[in-house]
Design a protein around this motif. Sequence first.
Motif, PDB file in Angstrom:
ATOM      1  N   LEU A  27       0.963  -1.368   0.038  1.00  0.00           N
ATOM      2  CA  LEU A  27       0.071  -0.013  -0.034  1.00  0.00           C
ATOM      3  C   LEU A  27       0.847   1.158   0.113  1.00  0.00           C
ATOM      4  CD1 LEU A  27      -2.967  -1.117   2.356  1.00  0.00           C
ATOM      5  CD2 LEU A  27      -3.111  -0.795   0.062  1.00  0.00           C
ATOM      6  N   ASN A  28       2.019   1.339   0.699  1.00  0.00           N
ATOM      7  CA  ASN A  28       2.988   2.401   0.679  1.00  0.00           C
ATOM      8  C   ASN A  28       3.350   2.822  -0.738  1.00  0.00           C
ATOM      9  OD1 ASN A  28       2.904   2.710   3.225  1.00  0.00           O
ATOM     10  ND2 ASN A  28       4.773   1.716   3.821  1.00  0.00           N
ATOM     11  N   GLU A  29       3.242   1.574  -1.664  1.00  0.00           N
ATOM     12  CA  GLU A  29       4.055   1.757  -3.153  1.00  0.00           C
ATOM     13  C   GLU A  29       2.826   2.145  -4.051  1.00  0.00           C
ATOM     14  OE1 GLU A  29       7.105   1.722  -4.403  1.00  0.00           O
ATOM     15  OE2 GLU A  29       7.939   1.166  -2.334  1.00  0.00           O
ATOM     16  N   ILE A  30       1.620   1.637  -3.745  1.00  0.00           N
ATOM     17  CA  ILE A  30       0.734   1.720  -4.815  1.00  0.00           C
ATOM     18  C   ILE A  30      -0.606   2.719  -4.173  1.00  0.00           C
ATOM     19  CG2 ILE A  30       1.158  -0.397  -6.001  1.00  0.00           C
ATOM     20  CD1 ILE A  30      -1.161  -1.541  -4.715  1.00  0.00           C
ATOM     21  N   SER A  31      -0.550   2.810  -3.118  1.00  0.00           N
ATOM     22  CA  SER A  31      -1.651   3.988  -2.481  1.00  0.00           C
ATOM     23  C   SER A  31      -2.877   3.392  -2.331  1.00  0.00           C
ATOM     24  CB  SER A  31      -1.835   5.188  -3.376  1.00  0.00           C
ATOM     25  OG  SER A  31      -2.402   4.992  -4.473  1.00  0.00           O
ATOM     26  N   SER A  32      -3.502   2.352  -3.194  1.00  0.00           N
ATOM     27  CA  SER A  32      -4.612   1.545  -2.878  1.00  0.00           C
ATOM     28  C   SER A  32      -4.734   0.388  -3.761  1.00  0.00           C
ATOM     29  CB  SER A  32      -5.825   2.464  -3.328  1.00  0.00           C
ATOM     30  OG  SER A  32      -6.147   2.647  -4.558  1.00  0.00           O
ATOM     31  N   GLU A  38      -4.140  -2.226 -12.402  1.00  0.00           N
ATOM     32  CA  GLU A  38      -3.366  -1.743 -13.616  1.00  0.00           C
ATOM     33  C   GLU A  38      -1.876  -1.846 -13.306  1.00  0.00           C
ATOM     34  OE1 GLU A  38      -5.066  -0.084 -16.097  1.00  0.00           O
ATOM     35  OE2 GLU A  38      -6.992  -0.284 -14.847  1.00  0.00           O
ATOM     36  N   LEU A  39      -1.466  -2.600 -12.038  1.00  0.00           N
ATOM     37  CA  LEU A  39      -0.245  -2.631 -11.799  1.00  0.00           C
ATOM     38  C   LEU A  39       0.465  -3.676 -12.846  1.00  0.00           C
ATOM     39  CD1 LEU A  39       1.621  -1.644  -9.404  1.00  0.00           C
ATOM     40  CD2 LEU A  39       1.297  -3.760  -8.246  1.00  0.00           C
ATOM     41  N   SER A  40       1.745  -3.330 -12.996  1.00  0.00           N
ATOM     42  CA  SER A  40       2.618  -4.496 -13.746  1.00  0.00           C
ATOM     43  C   SER A  40       2.837  -5.622 -12.879  1.00  0.00           C
ATOM     44  CB  SER A  40       3.617  -3.763 -14.751  1.00  0.00           C
ATOM     45  OG  SER A  40       4.864  -3.554 -13.701  1.00  0.00           O
ATOM     46  N   PRO A  41       3.079  -6.743 -13.563  1.00  0.00           N
ATOM     47  CA  PRO A  41       3.689  -7.852 -12.841  1.00  0.00           C
ATOM     48  C   PRO A  41       5.083  -7.506 -12.316  1.00  0.00           C
ATOM     49  CG  PRO A  41       2.668  -8.796 -14.639  1.00  0.00           C
ATOM     50  CD  PRO A  41       2.697  -7.353 -14.880  1.00  0.00           C
ATOM     51  N   SER A  52       8.739 -13.567 -11.251  1.00  0.00           N
ATOM     52  CA  SER A  52       8.009 -12.873 -12.104  1.00  0.00           C
ATOM     53  C   SER A  52       6.714 -13.856 -12.470  1.00  0.00           C
ATOM     54  CB  SER A  52       8.739 -12.647 -13.350  1.00  0.00           C
ATOM     55  OG  SER A  52       9.191 -13.977 -13.927  1.00  0.00           O
ATOM     56  N   GLU A  53       6.871 -15.089 -12.361  1.00  0.00           N
ATOM     57  CA  GLU A  53       5.728 -15.946 -12.552  1.00  0.00           C
ATOM     58  C   GLU A  53       4.842 -15.929 -11.468  1.00  0.00           C
ATOM     59  OE1 GLU A  53       4.984 -20.869 -12.813  1.00  0.00           O
ATOM     60  OE2 GLU A  53       7.200 -20.138 -13.192  1.00  0.00           O
ATOM     61  N   ASN A  54       5.097 -15.748 -10.301  1.00  0.00           N
ATOM     62  CA  ASN A  54       4.040 -15.484  -9.189  1.00  0.00           C
ATOM     63  C   ASN A  54       3.287 -14.340  -9.184  1.00  0.00           C
ATOM     64  OD1 ASN A  54       4.565 -18.011  -7.995  1.00  0.00           O
ATOM     65  ND2 ASN A  54       5.547 -17.203  -6.190  1.00  0.00           N
ATOM     66  N   ALA A  55       4.192 -13.383  -9.287  1.00  0.00           N
ATOM     67  CA  ALA A  55       3.306 -11.967  -9.658  1.00  0.00           C
ATOM     68  C   ALA A  55       2.340 -11.838 -10.531  1.00  0.00           C
ATOM     69  CB  ALA A  55       4.894 -10.922  -9.729  1.00  0.00           C
ATOM     70  N   ASN A  56       2.826 -12.588 -11.891  1.00  0.00           N
ATOM     71  CA  ASN A  56       2.039 -12.450 -12.911  1.00  0.00           C
ATOM     72  C   ASN A  56       0.604 -13.334 -12.523  1.00  0.00           C
ATOM     73  OD1 ASN A  56       1.197 -11.592 -15.508  1.00  0.00           O
ATOM     74  ND2 ASN A  56       1.688 -14.020 -16.186  1.00  0.00           N
ATOM     75  N   GLN A  57       0.697 -14.543 -11.949  1.00  0.00           N
ATOM     76  CA  GLN A  57      -0.353 -15.295 -11.723  1.00  0.00           C
ATOM     77  C   GLN A  57      -1.283 -14.556 -10.584  1.00  0.00           C
ATOM     78  OE1 GLN A  57      -0.350 -18.039 -13.563  1.00  0.00           O
ATOM     79  NE2 GLN A  57      -2.587 -18.089 -12.816  1.00  0.00           N
ATOM     80  N   ILE A  58      -0.607 -13.971  -9.428  1.00  0.00           N
ATOM     81  CA  ILE A  58      -1.302 -13.173  -8.408  1.00  0.00           C
ATOM     82  C   ILE A  58      -2.332 -12.029  -9.273  1.00  0.00           C
ATOM     83  CG2 ILE A  58      -1.026 -11.557  -6.445  1.00  0.00           C
ATOM     84  CD1 ILE A  58       1.273 -13.170  -5.588  1.00  0.00           C
ATOM     85  N   LEU A  59      -1.660 -11.386  -9.917  1.00  0.00           N
ATOM     86  CA  LEU A  59      -2.617 -10.266 -10.582  1.00  0.00           C
ATOM     87  C   LEU A  59      -3.689 -10.978 -11.509  1.00  0.00           C
ATOM     88  CD1 LEU A  59       0.368  -7.992 -11.621  1.00  0.00           C
ATOM     89  CD2 LEU A  59      -1.435  -7.684  -9.979  1.00  0.00           C
ATOM     90  N   ILE A  60      -3.474 -12.049 -12.238  1.00  0.00           N
ATOM     91  CA  ILE A  60      -4.481 -12.588 -13.165  1.00  0.00           C
ATOM     92  C   ILE A  60      -5.505 -13.251 -12.098  1.00  0.00           C
ATOM     93  CG2 ILE A  60      -4.834 -14.681 -14.514  1.00  0.00           C
ATOM     94  CD1 ILE A  60      -2.168 -14.420 -15.645  1.00  0.00           C
ATOM     95  N   ASN A  61      -5.225 -13.728 -10.977  1.00  0.00           N
ATOM     96  CA  ASN A  61      -6.093 -14.507 -10.298  1.00  0.00           C
ATOM     97  C   ASN A  61      -6.864 -13.514  -9.391  1.00  0.00           C
ATOM     98  OD1 ASN A  61      -5.415 -16.894 -10.971  1.00  0.00           O
ATOM     99  ND2 ASN A  61      -4.110 -17.235  -9.311  1.00  0.00           N
TER     100      ASN A  61
END
Length: 293
Positions: A27-32, A38-41, A52-61
Motif C-alpha cells: 500500500l505504501n507503493e501503490i496507495s490503494s 493496473e499494476l504491472s507484474p 515474475s511467474e508468481n507476480a503475474n499469476q497473483i494479478l491474473i487471479n
Amino acid sequence: MDSFSLNELLALHYVYPLPLNKLKKLLNEISSLQALIELSPAKLQTILHLSSENANQILINYKRILKNNLYDAYNDKGIHVIPYTDSNYPRSLFTLIDPPAVLYAKGDLSLLKKRKIAIIGSRMATDYTIKALEAIVPPLIERDFIIVSGLAKGADTMAHLAAIRFGGKTIGILGNGLFYVYPKQNENLAKEMGKNHLLVTEFPPYAGPKKWHFPLRNRIISGISEAIVVTEAARKSGTLITTDHALEHGKDVFVVPGPIDSKLSEGTNYLLREGATPVWNGQQILEELNLFF
C-alpha cells in the motif's frame, strides 16, 4: 483507514494470503488496492520480492476473484471475516512482526475480547497431561479465562476438552482454512467449537493444512494469549516454537515439571532450566498474574 474496500482485501488475501507487514509495504507503493488492477507484474515482483511467474499469476487471479463477493460467500458459510481494521481483531497481534492481515472465524466472537491463556504440548501427550489439566484448568475458568490451543491431536485436544468439561470456553487456532478439519479425528470437537466456542485462522477458507502453516499458527496462539502453559513436550517440538514467540513478547511461560525418565519431559524440563515458571495447579498461575485474591 487504509485505502481499500473489504472485497479488494479479501480478493487479494484469497490469491495471496500476505501478512500485514507485506500489505502495508504494498500500500505504501501503490496507495490503494484499486491500483492493483493496473499494476504491472514487474512492479509487483519488485515490491513484494516475488518471482515474475508468481507476480503475474497473483494479478491474473486477483482480477478474476475480484468479481466475486467473497464477504457474502463466507457469511453464507457462517464464517466471520475479521480484517486488521475490525474492532474484533485482537490488538495484541499488532506486537508481532508479521500480524495476519485478515482472520477468519467461526463461533462466538465475544471470546476474542476476554482474557486468554494458551495451553499447549506434545501431539503424543499422555494421561500425565490430562491429570495436569484437571488441576490447572478449573481455577482459570472460575476467573473467566478462555483456554486457547491449536486443535492438534494430543495436548491441544486435551486442553480444549478440559475447558469444555469444566464449563469454560475455548478458542482453537487452526493451521488451515475453515472448510477443512485437521486432524480428521477432531471433526466432532471442531463442530462443537465452531458452534459454541470459537475457531480462528489466518488462512482463507479453501486452504488445506500444510506443514509450514503450523509454525505460523503458533505465533497467533502466543500473540492472542496473556500467558502460555506447557504440559508435555519433547526437546525438539513445535511447542517450543510457540514458547519462543511468547518469550520474545515478554509473556509468562508456565511449565508442568515432568518425570526425568520421560521423553516428553525433555522439552518442558529444558524450559524450566531456561527460567520458565513451574506450575502444577491453576492457582499458581493466577498468583503469578496477580489475579488470585
